[in-house]
Design a protein around this motif. Structure first.
Motif: not given
Length: 251
Positions: A181, A184, A202-203, A205-210, A251
């Motif tokens: 994370f 990102r 965008d980065h 939001q993707i980082g939160q998923k990781l 998410l």
């Protein structure tokens, strides 16, 4: 009767060695302290083992003192230098660690990993431009320089070289199968510093998923980086609005 023999130096040496080899460092430390005979000892082997025993207990100041005494006698001992560098970093004295890594690399110019260690120590000391020199030298010296990409990208960001930082984060995101994370997160910071707010979100939001801990952990990391974003002259209002956008975004 036994006590007389137990106090003989040769016996104490055997006991200390027995304890040291079996990793009973607390007990070994006490004997090595006695065997090194205050500040007058010139037995570098004993001083090294005393220092190592102290280091294994987390007593880094004392370990460094023992190593330093040994190094004054045995100035070419590279094992000692590496141990001293490790202690300096643990004691938050990275500049002194960097000096040692410089010495070691001068002796072993083919050992590129020393450049990474030196660069990391310089980053800890806030010498980002000097760290970059070391990381770039490492990158030039090895076929696969993937290990240097993250520190290079972060140092480029911290020194205001956002376009180049963006290029490195692009390489990391495209080629690394073990993304975290923080990759990102830092890519988002770089985009934010360049005024690319939508790309930054965008980065993030993707980082939160990781992030293993989800939004809470990610936002805590983002908050911890706020001083770096302010130093990058990102508008403070924007910095504070980003977490609200992320909290509201599903998410």
């Amino acid at each position: 009767l036994i006590g007389r023999y137990m106090q003989k130096r040769e016996t104490l040496l055997h006991i200390a060695e027995f304890l040291f080899r079996r990793k009973h460092y607390d007990e070994a430390t006490k004997l090595y302290a006695e065997l090194t005979d205050g500040k007058g000892s010139t037995d570098t082997t004993l001083l090294q083992k005393w220092g190592f025993s102290l280091q294994q207990q987390g007593r880094y100041e004392e370990a460094l003192a023992a190593y330093t005494r040994a190094e004054l006698i045995d100035t070419e001992n590279e094992w000692l230098l590496r141990r001293m560098a490790h202690c300096y970093r643990l004691l938050h004295r990275p500049a002194e660690a960097a000096d040692i890594f410089t010495q070691l690399f001068e002796r072993h110019p083919d050992e590129a990993a020393l450049l990474l260690q030196k660069g990391n120590a310089l980053v800890e000391d806030g010498q980002y431009n000097e760290a970059l020199k070391s990381f770039f030298q490492y990158e030039f010296s090895v076929e696969d320089a993937a290990k240097a990409r993250r520190p290079i990208a972060w140092c480029l960001f911290l020194t205001g070289q956002y376009e180049r930082a963006c290029d490195y984060y692009g390489m990391i995101l495209d080629s690394d199968s073990n993304l975290t994370f923080t990759d990102r997160l830092n890519a988002g910071h770089t985009a934010l510093a360049m005024g690319r707010i939508a790309e930054a979100i965008d980065h993030y939001q993707i980082g939160q998923k990781l992030t293993p801990g989800g939004k809470t952990e990610f936002l805590a990391a983002y908050t911890a980086d706020m001083p770096a974003l302010l130093a990058a002259q990102v508008d403070e209002t924007t910095i504070r609005l980003i977490p609200e956008v992320l909290r509201l975004h599903p998410l």
